[in-house]
Design a protein around this motif. Sequence first.
Motif, mmCIF file in Angstrom:
data_model
loop_
_atom_site.group_PDB
_atom_site.id
_atom_site.type_symbol
_atom_site.label_atom_id
_atom_site.label_comp_id
_atom_site.label_asym_id
_atom_site.label_seq_id
_atom_site.Cartn_x
_atom_site.Cartn_y
_atom_site.Cartn_z
ATOM 1 N N PHE A 58 3.272 8.017 -9.720
ATOM 2 C CA PHE A 58 3.217 6.799 -8.901
ATOM 3 C C PHE A 58 1.991 5.953 -9.261
ATOM 4 C CE2 PHE A 58 5.839 9.512 -6.164
ATOM 5 C CZ PHE A 58 6.764 8.620 -5.641
ATOM 6 N N PHE A 59 0.909 6.639 -9.641
ATOM 7 C CA PHE A 59 -0.385 5.966 -9.843
ATOM 8 C C PHE A 59 -0.703 5.667 -11.303
ATOM 9 C CE2 PHE A 59 -0.890 7.696 -5.625
ATOM 10 C CZ PHE A 59 -1.712 6.787 -4.983
ATOM 11 N N SER A 62 -1.842 2.214 -12.034
ATOM 12 C CA SER A 62 -2.649 1.559 -10.981
ATOM 13 C C SER A 62 -4.099 1.386 -11.389
ATOM 14 C CB SER A 62 -2.597 2.389 -9.697
ATOM 15 O OG SER A 62 -1.285 2.449 -9.233
ATOM 16 N N ARG A 66 -9.769 -0.015 -7.775
ATOM 17 C CA ARG A 66 -9.340 -0.781 -6.589
ATOM 18 C C ARG A 66 -8.837 0.188 -5.511
ATOM 19 N NH1 ARG A 66 -6.869 -5.967 -4.633
ATOM 20 N NH2 ARG A 66 -5.590 -5.206 -2.908
ATOM 21 N N GLN A 74 -10.215 1.735 4.150
ATOM 22 C CA GLN A 74 -9.227 2.023 5.189
ATOM 23 C C GLN A 74 -9.622 3.279 5.983
ATOM 24 O OE1 GLN A 74 -5.363 3.462 3.979
ATOM 25 N NE2 GLN A 74 -4.324 2.004 5.313
ATOM 26 N N ASP A 88 -4.244 -4.921 0.858
ATOM 27 C CA ASP A 88 -2.921 -5.417 1.251
ATOM 28 C C ASP A 88 -2.350 -4.511 2.337
ATOM 29 O OD1 ASP A 88 -3.115 -7.432 -0.656
ATOM 30 O OD2 ASP A 88 -2.353 -6.110 -2.238
ATOM 31 N N VAL A 93 2.108 -2.929 -0.132
ATOM 32 C CA VAL A 93 1.601 -2.076 -1.217
ATOM 33 C C VAL A 93 2.670 -1.091 -1.702
ATOM 34 C CG1 VAL A 93 -0.048 -0.237 -1.786
ATOM 35 C CG2 VAL A 93 -0.777 -2.140 -0.361
ATOM 36 N N HIS A 94 3.398 -0.474 -0.746
ATOM 37 C CA HIS A 94 4.255 0.654 -1.105
ATOM 38 C C HIS A 94 5.719 0.282 -1.341
ATOM 39 C CE1 HIS A 94 0.621 2.411 0.780
ATOM 40 N NE2 HIS A 94 0.736 3.268 -0.200
ATOM 41 N N MET A 139 5.773 3.070 4.832
ATOM 42 C CA MET A 139 5.824 3.273 3.377
ATOM 43 C C MET A 139 7.033 4.053 2.862
ATOM 44 S SD MET A 139 2.283 5.398 3.222
ATOM 45 C CE MET A 139 1.293 4.313 4.202
HETATM 46 C C1 HEM Z 1 -0.885 7.799 5.020
HETATM 47 C C2 HEM Z 1 -0.582 7.692 3.740
HETATM 48 C C3 HEM Z 1 -1.074 6.606 2.826
HETATM 49 C C4 HEM Z 1 -2.073 5.695 3.000
HETATM 50 C C5 HEM Z 1 -2.991 5.539 4.197
HETATM 51 C C6 HEM Z 1 -2.114 4.865 1.803
HETATM 52 C C7 HEM Z 1 -3.005 3.837 1.611
HETATM 53 C C8 HEM Z 1 -3.096 3.090 0.464
HETATM 54 C C9 HEM Z 1 -4.055 2.028 0.239
HETATM 55 C C10 HEM Z 1 -5.133 1.597 1.227
HETATM 56 C C11 HEM Z 1 -3.837 1.534 -0.985
HETATM 57 C C12 HEM Z 1 -4.616 0.389 -1.665
HETATM 58 C C13 HEM Z 1 -4.049 -0.967 -1.241
HETATM 59 C C14 HEM Z 1 -4.545 -2.138 -2.025
HETATM 60 O O1 HEM Z 1 -4.803 -1.995 -3.238
HETATM 61 O O2 HEM Z 1 -4.678 -3.240 -1.434
HETATM 62 C C15 HEM Z 1 -2.731 2.283 -1.549
HETATM 63 C C16 HEM Z 1 -2.227 2.094 -2.815
HETATM 64 C C17 HEM Z 1 -1.295 2.908 -3.389
HETATM 65 N N1 HEM Z 1 -0.582 3.906 -2.786
HETATM 66 FE FE1 HEM Z 1 -0.779 4.531 -0.900
HETATM 67 N N2 HEM Z 1 -1.150 5.285 0.939
HETATM 68 C C18 HEM Z 1 -0.497 6.347 1.514
HETATM 69 C C19 HEM Z 1 0.549 7.066 0.994
HETATM 70 C C20 HEM Z 1 1.037 6.904 -0.277
HETATM 71 C C21 HEM Z 1 2.084 7.704 -0.865
HETATM 72 C C22 HEM Z 1 2.850 8.811 -0.124
HETATM 73 C C23 HEM Z 1 2.242 7.272 -2.150
HETATM 74 C C24 HEM Z 1 3.173 7.750 -3.222
HETATM 75 C C25 HEM Z 1 3.753 8.902 -3.221
HETATM 76 C C26 HEM Z 1 1.293 6.189 -2.357
HETATM 77 C C27 HEM Z 1 1.133 5.502 -3.530
HETATM 78 C C28 HEM Z 1 0.254 4.467 -3.715
HETATM 79 C C29 HEM Z 1 0.063 3.795 -5.010
HETATM 80 C C30 HEM Z 1 0.766 4.115 -6.314
HETATM 81 C C31 HEM Z 1 -0.917 2.816 -4.797
HETATM 82 C C32 HEM Z 1 -1.490 1.853 -5.833
HETATM 83 C C33 HEM Z 1 -0.703 0.587 -5.811
HETATM 84 C C34 HEM Z 1 -1.074 -0.371 -6.933
HETATM 85 O O3 HEM Z 1 -1.333 0.061 -8.044
HETATM 86 O O4 HEM Z 1 -1.106 -1.586 -6.665
HETATM 87 N N3 HEM Z 1 0.590 5.984 -1.197
HETATM 88 N N4 HEM Z 1 -2.289 3.210 -0.635
#
Ligand code: HEM
Length: 142
Positions: A58-59, A62, A66, A74, A88, A93-94, A139
Amino acid sequence: MMIRSLLCSGTLLMATSWINPAMAEDTLYERLGGAEGISVVVDHFIDEISFDRRIYPFFKDSDIERFRNKFSEQLCAVSDGPCIYSGDDMPTVHTGMNISETDFNRVVELLQKAMADSGIPYTDQNRLLQRLAPLRGEMLHR
Ligand code: HEM
């Protein structure tokens, strides 16, 4: 004698809370170790993600710096620390990732492991997870 010792311990309790009123009311942010504590947790979390076969994909494209920055912000904000989340919103985001319940649960496990490895007590780990849990619906399956 009984009354005297009761009185003494009562006075002692009052005195401690008077000397350090913050003791009884630490924010979760403080309990996590403030900015420094959160930064240690997020470092461990990113390590966990990078070694996880299910979550890493997923990442892979990315901007991790950032992510480090926004996710730390957060965690600070949801734990009542002195931060305002500037990233965002969670659905934006998701969306497009099609995150399943299994993916979500795995990310929670990785965060839990990161907190344990950072020396965060179990009760505080759970407090933080409880505050993040309501975001789940924002998400999944998007
Ligand atoms: C409670 C659970 C989660 C929280 C609080 C959370 C929070 C966040 C935050 C704060 C960001 C950064 C936002 C930004 O760049 O403005 C982010 C990005 C991201 N999250 Fe989550 N996330 C969660 C769960 C997940 C899960 C389950 C996945 C995938 C299995 C995931 C995949 C990603 C990815 C790939 C990014 C990077 C997006 C990009 O490259 O622009 N997240 N998440």
